[in-house]
Design a protein around this motif. Structure first.
Motif, PDB file in Angstrom:
ATOM      1  N   GLN A 341      -1.567  20.165  -5.867  1.00  0.00           N
ATOM      2  CA  GLN A 341      -2.127  18.863  -5.504  1.00  0.00           C
ATOM      3  C   GLN A 341      -3.069  18.306  -6.565  1.00  0.00           C
ATOM      4  OE1 GLN A 341      -3.935  20.632  -2.111  1.00  0.00           O
ATOM      5  NE2 GLN A 341      -2.459  19.770  -0.654  1.00  0.00           N
ATOM      6  N   ASP A 344      -2.320  14.981  -8.379  1.00  0.00           N
ATOM      7  CA  ASP A 344      -2.061  13.809  -7.524  1.00  0.00           C
ATOM      8  C   ASP A 344      -3.287  13.323  -6.776  1.00  0.00           C
ATOM      9  OD1 ASP A 344       0.652  13.971  -8.223  1.00  0.00           O
ATOM     10  OD2 ASP A 344       1.028  15.436  -6.628  1.00  0.00           O
ATOM     11  N   ILE A 345      -4.401  14.006  -6.923  1.00  0.00           N
ATOM     12  CA  ILE A 345      -5.554  13.694  -6.084  1.00  0.00           C
ATOM     13  C   ILE A 345      -6.302  12.467  -6.601  1.00  0.00           C
ATOM     14  CG2 ILE A 345      -7.271  15.120  -7.284  1.00  0.00           C
ATOM     15  CD1 ILE A 345      -8.143  16.038  -4.450  1.00  0.00           C
ATOM     16  N   ASN A 349      -6.477   9.782  -1.249  1.00  0.00           N
ATOM     17  CA  ASN A 349      -5.985  10.960  -0.532  1.00  0.00           C
ATOM     18  C   ASN A 349      -6.925  12.155  -0.580  1.00  0.00           C
ATOM     19  OD1 ASN A 349      -5.706  11.842  -3.169  1.00  0.00           O
ATOM     20  ND2 ASN A 349      -3.479  11.544  -3.220  1.00  0.00           N
ATOM     21  N   GLN A 352      -7.961  13.370   2.908  1.00  0.00           N
ATOM     22  CA  GLN A 352      -6.917  14.062   3.654  1.00  0.00           C
ATOM     23  C   GLN A 352      -6.692  15.476   3.117  1.00  0.00           C
ATOM     24  OE1 GLN A 352      -6.685  10.918   2.650  1.00  0.00           O
ATOM     25  NE2 GLN A 352      -6.312   9.732   4.511  1.00  0.00           N
ATOM     26  N   TYR A 353      -6.700  15.627   1.791  1.00  0.00           N
ATOM     27  CA  TYR A 353      -6.519  16.954   1.202  1.00  0.00           C
ATOM     28  C   TYR A 353      -7.661  17.886   1.590  1.00  0.00           C
ATOM     29  CZ  TYR A 353      -2.684  15.306  -1.784  1.00  0.00           C
ATOM     30  OH  TYR A 353      -1.490  14.825  -2.246  1.00  0.00           O
ATOM     31  N   SER A 427       0.809   1.743  -2.309  1.00  0.00           N
ATOM     32  CA  SER A 427       0.929   3.194  -2.442  1.00  0.00           C
ATOM     33  C   SER A 427      -0.300   3.733  -3.148  1.00  0.00           C
ATOM     34  CB  SER A 427       2.188   3.565  -3.240  1.00  0.00           C
ATOM     35  OG  SER A 427       2.057   3.141  -4.587  1.00  0.00           O
ATOM     36  N   GLU A 428      -0.491   5.041  -3.026  1.00  0.00           N
ATOM     37  CA  GLU A 428      -1.617   5.673  -3.701  1.00  0.00           C
ATOM     38  C   GLU A 428      -1.447   5.598  -5.216  1.00  0.00           C
ATOM     39  OE1 GLU A 428      -1.697   9.593  -2.144  1.00  0.00           O
ATOM     40  OE2 GLU A 428      -2.154   8.962  -0.100  1.00  0.00           O
TER      41      GLU A 428
END
Length: 546
Positions: A341, A344-345, A349, A352-353, A427-428
């Protein structure tokens, strides 16, 4: 008849050039052109109404120097002993300034540095903060010693075309920073509302609630400074909670602070850490905030004492921001370093992670993250509005009411923010792309804030006896050159990876040529290229307080 008499006095004053003569209107004090501290233009209140173009009206300033009988002696060079009471009265501008070190853009840079580089870049965070402190102290020094802020002095220092270019670039960078701050607040509101409030709704709320906080200034500068103390305290509490909840590795954390390490895979995060800490609008902001205290710049003792206290309070404020940023990097290094991850952080997000890793409990970590992010976004949005007012008023000399000036500068940022919030809220990944472009806009501006600052603080005709000495001048220019080179690398790396097509590449080439040419113009104007490394340093030049 009265107006004619005042105009006659103005002409007589300019001819005589008396050193200690002070003209003041009902609301705004100004310093004569012949003052040894600065070359400041005269402002007369000819119509008898409140001066709306003052940074702080005389009645709104915090009075400090009537605590001692010798504090009001014009021309005095005596600096009284240290006083905790005075330090408390001077505490405030450093808090407002330090918020730029904790804005949502900073937090995103922190979490990505921690997730991708682990603890290895903590040393760079520490030294970047020290470099930022040096620049901010020079900005405060300029404001205290001259009684004017950086944008005002740039208006008089440079020709019309250069002044307008500096103003345009400063506004562009401010809008970019404000978009990051407002969207950061909107993301926090979405997290805390459990997804009920979309990003665009959070943008609208954040756009207008800053006026409520700015309204508090009508009840005194200290009230607004108290609000910022609450914001910073909230961030400190939230991120400290996360830090102790995740239990980062203490040994690796200490090694990250003390041992310099940069790998090829973490070079981009290293550059982003420096870029997040030193922001262009904050340089303009700090030189104006220090004028909230009533200081007679003809009194060298008062000026020196003010510089001493501002140095202390700014250092404490940035130490707090260093600790908070360290908390964020350490948390994400502990939780996400070496995981799938990590790459992509982002702000969207991250909550949530964290919830997946440490969800549940008495107070879910998702909401702790949301509270800290909201405090960062709200506080930095207010300071962005403040900086916008000072930049617009300083460069363009707009003589309009403060609330109207705030509305104009707020609208300049909110309108594009609303557009990008709607367009990029798909989108993120699109929000991450937007954040990279916003960082580019701020990187383009940073030389055009730092070079004028060093040009002015090095001039005796501007600073008088408070100009910086040769040794400090060399150190400051070295820091500025280093920062510009790092930003230049970031720009080069970004455009090499993003530029597609011949036409776009040609436009980028033209923009890069113009950017380098304007930097060269400012350096030539400053005289730094030909003289800075020919001067012999002395021990007196290094101290910011002397």
């Amino acid at each position: 008849m009265e107006i004619q008499l005042q105009q006659h006095k103005k002409k007589e004053f300019e001819a005589e050039g008396e050193e200690n003569r002070l003209l003041q209107s009902e609301e705004c004090e100004t310093i004569p052109l012949s003052s040894p501290q600065s070359s400041i233009s005269i402002s007369l209140d000819l119509d008898g109404v409140d001066r709306e173009d003052c940074v702080y009206a005389a009645k709104d300033k915090i009075h400090i120097f009537d605590l001692e009988s010798n504090g009001n002696n014009v021309g005095s060079t005596v600096v009284p002993p240290f006083s905790w009471k005075k330090l408390w009265l001077f505490t405030g501008p450093g808090l407002l300034m330090s918020v730029a070190f904790l804005d949502p853009g900073n937090l995103e840079g922190d979490l990505q540095a921690g997730a991708i580089a682990g603890y290895s870049l903590l040393w760079l965070l520490m030294w970047s903060t020290i470099m930022g402190l040096l620049i901010q102290l020079l900005s405060a020094r300029l404001g205290v010693a001259t009684g004017r802020h950086l944008a005002e002095l740039c208006r008089e220092e440079y020709s019309n075309w250069a002044r307008l270019v500096l103003w345009f670039l400063a506004e562009l960078a401010l809008i970019a920073a404000d978009i990051q701050e407002v969207i950061g607040s909107a993301i926090a509101l979405k997290i805390l509302s459990h997804g009920i409030l979309p990003i665009w709704a959070g943008v609208v709320i954040t756009a207008f609630d800053c006026f409520f906080f700015l309204f508090l200034e009508n009840y005194g500068v200290r009230k607004l400074e108290g609000v910022f103390a609450v914001f910073i305290g909230t961030m400190g509490f939230a991120f400290a909670w996360m830090f102790f909840d995740t239990k980062p590795n203490e040994e690796e954390l200490l090694m990250g602070l003390l041992i310099p390490r940069v790998g090829s895979k973490t070079l981009r995060q290293a550059v982003e850490i420096v870029g997040c800490v030193i922001t262009p609008h904050n340089v303009f902001l700090h030189s104006a905030l220090v004028q909230s205290r009533d200081i007679d710049i003809r009194n060298k003792g008062q000026v020196q004492e003010a510089l001493n206290y501002y140095s202390i309070e700014s250092s404490i404020a940035l130490l707090i921001t260093l600790i908070i940023n360290l908390f964020v990097i350490a948390v994400f290094a502990r939780v996400f370093y070496g995981t799938e991850q990590a790459k992509d952080i982002g702000l969207v997000n991250a909550g949530q992670y964290l919830e997946e890793k440490y969800g549940g409990g008495f107070f879910p970590i998702l909401y702790i993250w949301g509270i800290g992010l909201l405090a960062a976004g709200q506080s930095s949005t207010i300071t962005g509005t403040y900086a916008g007012q000072f930049i617009t008023e300083g460069f363009l000399k707009l003589n309009i009411k403060k609330w109207l000036r705030a509305l104009i500068t707020r609208s300049c940022a909110i309108v594009p923010t609303m557009i990008v919030a709607i367009v990029f809220n798909t989108s993120e990944g699109s929000l991450d792309t937007l954040n990279e472009w916003l960082n580019v806009l701020q990187a383009i501006q940073i030389p055009f804030a730092l070079i004028p600052l060093l040009t002015l603080v090095s001039k005796e005709e501007v600073m008088g006896t408070f100009r910086i000495g040769p040794l400090l001048e060399r150190v400051a220019w070295t820091v500025v050159v280093l920062v510009i080179m790092l930003y230049g690398y970031m720009l080069l790396d970004f455009f090499l990876s993003e530029v597609k097509g011949l036409l776009f590449g040609f436009l980028v080439f033209l923009g890069a040529a113009a950017w380098i040419s304007f930097i060269a113009f400012l350096l030539r104007h400053s005289g730094a290229i030909s003289s800075i490394f020919l001067k012999s340093p002395n021990s007196e030049g290094f101290s910011l307080a002397n």
